[in-house]
Scaffold this active site. Sequence first.
Site, mmCIF file in Angstrom:
data_model
loop_
_atom_site.group_PDB
_atom_site.id
_atom_site.type_symbol
_atom_site.label_atom_id
_atom_site.label_comp_id
_atom_site.label_asym_id
_atom_site.label_seq_id
_atom_site.Cartn_x
_atom_site.Cartn_y
_atom_site.Cartn_z
ATOM 1 N N GLU A 217 0.888 -1.175 0.000
ATOM 2 C CA GLU A 217 0.000 0.000 0.000
ATOM 3 C C GLU A 217 0.916 1.213 0.000
ATOM 4 O O GLU A 217 1.416 1.633 1.047
ATOM 5 C CB GLU A 217 -0.892 -0.015 1.250
ATOM 6 C CG GLU A 217 -1.809 -1.221 1.364
ATOM 7 C CD GLU A 217 -3.030 -1.123 0.437
ATOM 8 O OE1 GLU A 217 -3.303 -0.039 -0.087
ATOM 9 O OE2 GLU A 217 -3.699 -2.160 0.243
ATOM 10 N N CYS A 251 -2.052 9.526 2.390
ATOM 11 C CA CYS A 251 -1.615 8.873 1.144
ATOM 12 C C CYS A 251 -2.507 9.223 -0.033
ATOM 13 O O CYS A 251 -2.036 9.326 -1.155
ATOM 14 C CB CYS A 251 -1.567 7.358 1.343
ATOM 15 S SG CYS A 251 -3.139 6.660 1.873
HETATM 16 P P1 NAD Z 1 8.147 4.769 4.939
HETATM 17 O O1 NAD Z 1 8.167 3.943 3.705
HETATM 18 O O2 NAD Z 1 9.260 5.686 5.192
HETATM 19 O O3 NAD Z 1 8.025 3.833 6.238
HETATM 20 C C1 NAD Z 1 6.989 2.897 6.423
HETATM 21 C C2 NAD Z 1 7.461 1.784 7.321
HETATM 22 O O4 NAD Z 1 8.512 1.094 6.661
HETATM 23 C C3 NAD Z 1 8.004 2.235 8.672
HETATM 24 O O5 NAD Z 1 7.492 1.384 9.678
HETATM 25 C C4 NAD Z 1 9.506 2.026 8.514
HETATM 26 O O6 NAD Z 1 10.154 1.700 9.721
HETATM 27 C C5 NAD Z 1 9.535 0.834 7.587
HETATM 28 N N1 NAD Z 1 10.802 0.644 6.871
HETATM 29 C C6 NAD Z 1 11.809 1.530 6.692
HETATM 30 N N2 NAD Z 1 12.815 0.935 5.991
HETATM 31 C C7 NAD Z 1 12.430 -0.333 5.748
HETATM 32 C C8 NAD Z 1 13.027 -1.451 5.083
HETATM 33 N N3 NAD Z 1 14.222 -1.361 4.523
HETATM 34 N N4 NAD Z 1 12.332 -2.604 5.030
HETATM 35 C C9 NAD Z 1 11.113 -2.712 5.570
HETATM 36 N N5 NAD Z 1 10.491 -1.694 6.200
HETATM 37 C C10 NAD Z 1 11.139 -0.514 6.294
HETATM 38 O O7 NAD Z 1 6.740 5.534 4.876
HETATM 39 P P2 NAD Z 1 6.212 6.623 5.884
HETATM 40 O O8 NAD Z 1 7.049 7.852 5.721
HETATM 41 O O9 NAD Z 1 6.031 6.050 7.230
HETATM 42 O O10 NAD Z 1 4.747 6.903 5.297
HETATM 43 C C11 NAD Z 1 4.512 7.801 4.272
HETATM 44 C C12 NAD Z 1 4.355 7.082 2.955
HETATM 45 O O11 NAD Z 1 3.405 6.041 3.087
HETATM 46 C C13 NAD Z 1 3.797 7.977 1.865
HETATM 47 O O12 NAD Z 1 4.433 7.676 0.652
HETATM 48 C C14 NAD Z 1 2.335 7.594 1.800
HETATM 49 O O13 NAD Z 1 1.716 7.852 0.571
HETATM 50 C C15 NAD Z 1 2.407 6.146 2.098
HETATM 51 N N6 NAD Z 1 1.131 5.682 2.642
HETATM 52 C C16 NAD Z 1 0.374 4.844 1.890
HETATM 53 C C17 NAD Z 1 -0.873 4.433 2.372
HETATM 54 C C18 NAD Z 1 -1.743 3.523 1.586
HETATM 55 O O14 NAD Z 1 -2.696 3.004 2.152
HETATM 56 N N7 NAD Z 1 -1.493 3.298 0.316
HETATM 57 C C19 NAD Z 1 -1.294 4.866 3.623
HETATM 58 C C20 NAD Z 1 -0.484 5.714 4.360
HETATM 59 C C21 NAD Z 1 0.734 6.113 3.869
#
Ligand code: NAD
Length: 472
Positions: A217, A251
């Site tokens: 997502e 998002c």
């Molecule tokens: P992010 O990708 O920076 O982090 C998300 C999660 O991934 C965190 O828990 C982080 O610790 C983890 N993470 C970091 N590095 C990782 C790795 N190498 N392997 C696995 N996990 C890892 O995202 P964010 O800044 O927390 O959220 C914002 C982003 O999320 C935006 O792009 C937004 O559009 C998206 N988002 C999407 C939805 C959806 O439903 N499609 C909902 C909310 C947010």
Amino acid sequence: MTLTPPDLPLRALFDAQFHASRAQIDVPLALRLDRLRRIRALIDTHGAALAEAVQADFGVRSTRLTEVADFFVLRALLGDLERHTGVWMKTRRVRTPVYLQPATGHIQRQPLGVVGVIGPWNYPLQLTLGPTATALAAGNRVMLKPSELTPHSSALLATLLQQAFAADEVCVALGGPDLAHEFASLPFDHLFFTGSTAVGRKVAAAAAANLTPTTLELGGKSPCIIDGSADLDAVAIKIAHGKLLNAGQTCIAPDYVLLPQGREAEFERAFAAAVARLFPGGAAHPDFASIVSDRHHARLQALVEEARGQGARVVELAPRSGSGHVRQMTPVLVFQPPPSARLMREEIFGPVLPVIGYGTLDEAIATVNAGPRPLALYWFGRDRSSREKVLRGTVSGGVTVNDTLLHIAHENLPFGGVGESGWGAYHGETGFLRFTQQKPVLVQSRWAAASLFYPPYGATFDRVMGLLRRWL
Ligand code: NAD
């Protein structure tokens, strides 16, 4: 790195869940509903403390915003799961083709086993507990990794889940990117990730090594197309609400607006009035969330300054009056940033709204199709043929017509992305099936004539095949 509960290495927590999932494959309805009730009790009993924790994470994040954007959505999802899990988990009989009759076929719906859930910071309760509850309804065990950027709510969530569930039912791992990578490398039966497209790529790569199927997502640039037939005063408040909810850190927030050329001044006036109505007194209003961190705040400022430097017109709306929080960022409209600007290449994720004028609808559609497929698309107007043209001419994760955000709240509409905005969807039965093995079962009959197809092939075989050729 903090692990709860108990302080075990990640792999040991996974092994405990894995063995428990293999020891109890048939998970009865009563147990599934009990687990859902425990999630509901957790938000009912500790909702206020959780909302305060989210407030502490952001700086400013109204507890009422958490009530509507996290708990309301979660309660709707839980209600749907509680009402329908009994039906959704039932075996489905399917029609059997004549050439296999009198055999019968059915599809048995079974839990996958251990599901990993990795959550983001922007709606830290909805986007962790939502997938967790859906996976539990489908009979799975869940390991959850919430975001390190919301340390207060993630820690409280870990404590509360630890109190409500045995570690081999639901457990929580807390930590940053290193732990997250280790987490994504576990051989889950399914890995559900919500976050950025860049990290989604890493998650998909780590999961691929185990052949773990993923749901991603992700985010992206969700366009908002305003048709010539739209009433801008009515439209502006809906776009302002969708864009400024959680200060744009959503998002599916409208990322940029495509507007008929020549209506820029009218839109600017209508949008400014809408912002003033939503947040009287400006960006220091307590219902206007702050940007989650100094780093994110500085990035947004840099995006605006770069576009300004490249000739875009920047209009500040609702400047901060009074004190407010240092990261309550003044919303801005940015007219005509060039396509090369970072503002038009990266997901914005803040209260900054580029406005691009278009000549013909075909031009607007071409602008959308020139970029990666968006997570959401919004269309505003009254002209049905133009609406159909946009719906048929673009591909996005989801659409709301004449409003923003709301398709996420409709449980019977699958929610997810496409292409760079992600793959796989959840909510409603789609979500239940995301975490379910649909096992096909064929039951042969003692009256079966399958031996007609066995070798050695002779005249009878030829006659049967000839008959089938004419028939199929
Ligand atoms: P992010 O990708 O920076 O982090 C998300 C999660 O991934 C965190 O828990 C982080 O610790 C983890 N993470 C970091 N590095 C990782 C790795 N190498 N392997 C696995 N996990 C890892 O995202 P964010 O800044 O927390 O959220 C914002 C982003 O999320 C935006 O792009 C937004 O559009 C998206 N988002 C999407 C939805 C959806 O439903 N499609 C909902 C909310 C947010």
